[in-house]
Design a protein around this motif. Structure first.
Motif, PDB file in Angstrom:
ATOM      1  N   TYR A  50       3.587  -1.154  -5.150  1.00  0.00           N
ATOM      2  CA  TYR A  50       2.267  -0.710  -5.608  1.00  0.00           C
ATOM      3  C   TYR A  50       2.349  -0.137  -7.029  1.00  0.00           C
ATOM      4  CZ  TYR A  50      -1.985   2.006  -6.125  1.00  0.00           C
ATOM      5  OH  TYR A  50      -3.152   2.532  -6.602  1.00  0.00           O
ATOM      6  N   VAL A  51       1.519  -0.672  -7.928  1.00  0.00           N
ATOM      7  CA  VAL A  51       1.477  -0.197  -9.315  1.00  0.00           C
ATOM      8  C   VAL A  51       0.062   0.300  -9.609  1.00  0.00           C
ATOM      9  CG1 VAL A  51       1.779  -0.807 -11.748  1.00  0.00           C
ATOM     10  CG2 VAL A  51       3.259  -1.847 -10.011  1.00  0.00           C
ATOM     11  N   PRO A  52      -0.130   1.609  -9.755  1.00  0.00           N
ATOM     12  CA  PRO A  52      -1.479   2.145  -9.934  1.00  0.00           C
ATOM     13  C   PRO A  52      -2.129   1.648 -11.233  1.00  0.00           C
ATOM     14  CG  PRO A  52       0.068   3.916  -9.447  1.00  0.00           C
ATOM     15  CD  PRO A  52       0.875   2.683  -9.718  1.00  0.00           C
ATOM     16  N   PRO A  53      -3.424   1.309 -11.189  1.00  0.00           N
ATOM     17  CA  PRO A  53      -4.125   0.925 -12.412  1.00  0.00           C
ATOM     18  C   PRO A  53      -4.662   2.119 -13.200  1.00  0.00           C
ATOM     19  CG  PRO A  53      -5.508   0.491 -10.483  1.00  0.00           C
ATOM     20  CD  PRO A  53      -4.227   1.083  -9.963  1.00  0.00           C
ATOM     21  N   TYR A  54      -4.363   3.335 -12.789  1.00  0.00           N
ATOM     22  CA  TYR A  54      -4.846   4.505 -13.534  1.00  0.00           C
ATOM     23  C   TYR A  54      -3.885   5.673 -13.345  1.00  0.00           C
ATOM     24  CZ  TYR A  54      -6.447   6.413  -9.049  1.00  0.00           C
ATOM     25  OH  TYR A  54      -6.492   6.892  -7.764  1.00  0.00           O
ATOM     26  N   ARG A 279      -6.178  -4.253   0.420  1.00  0.00           N
ATOM     27  CA  ARG A 279      -6.412  -3.916  -0.990  1.00  0.00           C
ATOM     28  C   ARG A 279      -5.118  -3.603  -1.726  1.00  0.00           C
ATOM     29  NH1 ARG A 279     -10.023   0.732   0.708  1.00  0.00           N
ATOM     30  NH2 ARG A 279      -8.572   0.447   2.437  1.00  0.00           N
ATOM     31  N   TYR A 280      -4.138  -3.079  -0.982  1.00  0.00           N
ATOM     32  CA  TYR A 280      -2.818  -2.751  -1.541  1.00  0.00           C
ATOM     33  C   TYR A 280      -1.881  -2.589  -0.359  1.00  0.00           C
ATOM     34  CZ  TYR A 280      -5.687   1.418  -0.851  1.00  0.00           C
ATOM     35  OH  TYR A 280      -6.594   2.315  -0.351  1.00  0.00           O
TER      36      TYR A 280
END
Lengths: 425, 92
Positions: A50-54, A279-280
């Protein structure tokens, strides 16, 4: 050396161009705090890519203050544990004694500071997860008043209990980091105006002359003799500096561990429902119906302690058991808060050993979850009452660090910082 | 040994409610552990009813559009997507 300790899940450097109070400082960030473009796993196989977009608000504030982030620190899976052994990425070892656990759940963060891998670190404290590893690794850790620090971008475990908090080698440096991350945030409606333009660092002046320190007998009685001896020596030292100590009683804390676990597990069962692999997170595939797919994703993605807590939380909230467990736990929570309020009418701060035991050896505590929950006895009351607390090194017993916990009234960060800085004298 | 008894069927039922598959070993382990933990929680029966006066403040912001994640960012961690949407398993 540091590689052997397994401190980081992801070791990568994020530089900052900003010029601020943390310029030139390196910071380790617990791996449940979102970092834009940098993998954030929560110590779980569920989120291993998982790579956060924020960025979390606290990460934005670190960057604006000029800090260099040096990696994502290992942790108990989703913060569920007290030893960092439930991480899907393997246990972190205690830099003081690599045969022992660093405490948890923010064990990687505390170990990073203790081993000199980072100047400072951020952890999260839901029931002691900053103070416990601070005590076991011999560093300073602060659990702020609920609402002082934004939780935006923190992957939630138990929202009503948790706060992000700083680790540092000294009280003053921990307070400096708290000054950077504290204050209101439009993205977290539970944040408070207290903490805007704070200057907790200047409260680290070591002046405890005339300070009254209450010692709750219930939080000392059950502790290991070697811990109590070190704790009492530190208290005598504070008395020699002009502080006055007095015994107080918090009758309610005998029920705090039960109340804490019922509330934390119930909130966890609800929060972790989002991990359905759509979603993730780990996907359960597309065979069969959605219930089957979700249950497969969660079987594969969650470790034993996470399953245990999600299931027990589901049980505590299920029809027929809600009043027996959840409602009574809320009563106990209110009782604990009232007990603390009454104590703070008599004294300025409360002191106890942070942990009732010395750091256990790796592998010693996983077989009996209930026994491990009981070691949280001195830290969970603080989260139930939304109060600030700090763990500061009090000395050593058999070569192992002992932490002293100082608890303050709501938004009494300056008082606990001042008292803790005198422990360092 | 314990006041609160939990059997394997109850553990399986809760696991179904929580959407977590368990293998037989996990069911056996959790059945024993849950009995211990829930018996410990029974002490909450002794807690008196507590009156709380919580001051509640409305913290809702006005319902205005703010900048958020782009569609691409929101989908960036999904195992599968289709035409800009998340792709989920069949509903039934």
């Amino acid at each position: 050396m540091s590689a052997d300790l397994n401190i980081f899940v992801t070791e990568e450097t994020l530089d900052s161009d900003a010029d601020g109070p943390l310029s030139g400082k390196t910071v380790a960030v617990k791996d449940n705090i979102s970092t834009e473009g940098l993998r954030t796993t929560c110590g779980s196989a569920m989120l291993d890519d998982y790579v956060p977009p924020y960025d979390a608000t606290v990460v934005e504030r670190l960057k604006n203050a000029g800090a260099t982030i040096v990696g994502k620190a290992n942790m108990d899976e989703f913060g569920m544990g007290s030893t960092t052994e439930t991480s899907a990425f393997g246990a972190t070892k205690n830099p003081v004694d690599p045969e022992r656990v660093p405490g948890g759940s923010s064990g990687g963060s505390a170990a990073a500071v203790a081993a000199g891998e980072a100047d400072l670190a951020l952890g999260t404290d839901t029931g002691g997860s900053v103070r416990n590893p601070a005590a076991f690794c011999g560093v300073v850790g602060i659990k702020p008043t609920y609402g002082l620090v934004s939780r935006y971008g923190l992957v939630a475990y138990a929202n009503s209990l948790e706060q992000i908090g700083p680790f540092a080698p000294t009280v003053e440096e921990a307070a400096e980091l708290l000054d950077v991350i504290a204050g209101p945030d439009a993205n977290d409606a539970t944040t408070h105006d207290e903490g805007a333009d704070s200057d907790y660092a200047s409260a680290a002046d070591g002046d405890v002359d005339g300070l009254t320190i209450g010692v709750p007998t219930e939080l000392v009685e059950g502790a290991d003799d070697r811990v109590v001896e070190t704790f009492e020596a530190a208290l005598s030292d504070l008395e020699a500096q002009g502080a006055e100590t007095t015994e107080v009683s918090l009758e309610s804390v005998g029920h705090a561990v039960q109340a804490y676990y019922v509330i934390a597990m119930s909130e966890a069962s609800s929060n972790l429902a989002r991990f359905d692999g759509v979603r993730y997170g780990k996907s359960g595939g597309y065979d069969g119906n959605w219930n089957e797919s979700f249950a497969r994703a969660r079987e594969e993605g969650f470790g034993a302690e996470v399953k245990r807590r999600v299931l027990l939380g589901t049980y505590a909230l299920s029809a027929g058991y809600h009043d027996k467990y959840y409602k009574k736990a809320q009563d106990a929570r209110a009782w604990v808060a009232q007990d603390f309020d009454a104590a703070f009418e008599e004294v300025d701060v409360l002191a106890s050993p942070t942990m009732p035991v010395l750091p256990p050896k790796l592998g010693e505590s996983l077989d009996d979850p209930l026994q491990l929950y009981l070691t949280d006895a001195n830290t969970v009351p603080v989260n139930l009452a939304n109060l600030p607390a700090i763990s500061v090194p009090a000395g050593e017993a058999e070569g192992l660090p002992v932490g002293l916990q100082l608890i303050g009234p709501k938004f009494g960060e300056e008082t606990i910082v001042r008292a803790a800085s005198a422990v360092e004298n | 040994m314990s006041d609160t008894s939990v059997d394997a069927d109850e553990v399986r039922h809760v696991a179904t409610l929580a959407r977590v598959d368990l293998d037989d070993d996990e069911v056996e382990e959790f059945t024993a552990q849950f009995a211990d933990i829930l018996t410990y929680f029974d002490a909450l029966d002794e807690v008196p009813e507590v009156d709380t006066e919580t001051e509640l403040v409305n913290v809702m912001r006005p319902d205005e559009v703010h900048e958020g994640l782009s569609q691409e960012e929101a989908l960036s961690n999904a195992a599968e997507s289709e035409d800009g949407f998340f792709k989920g398993p069949k509903v039934s």
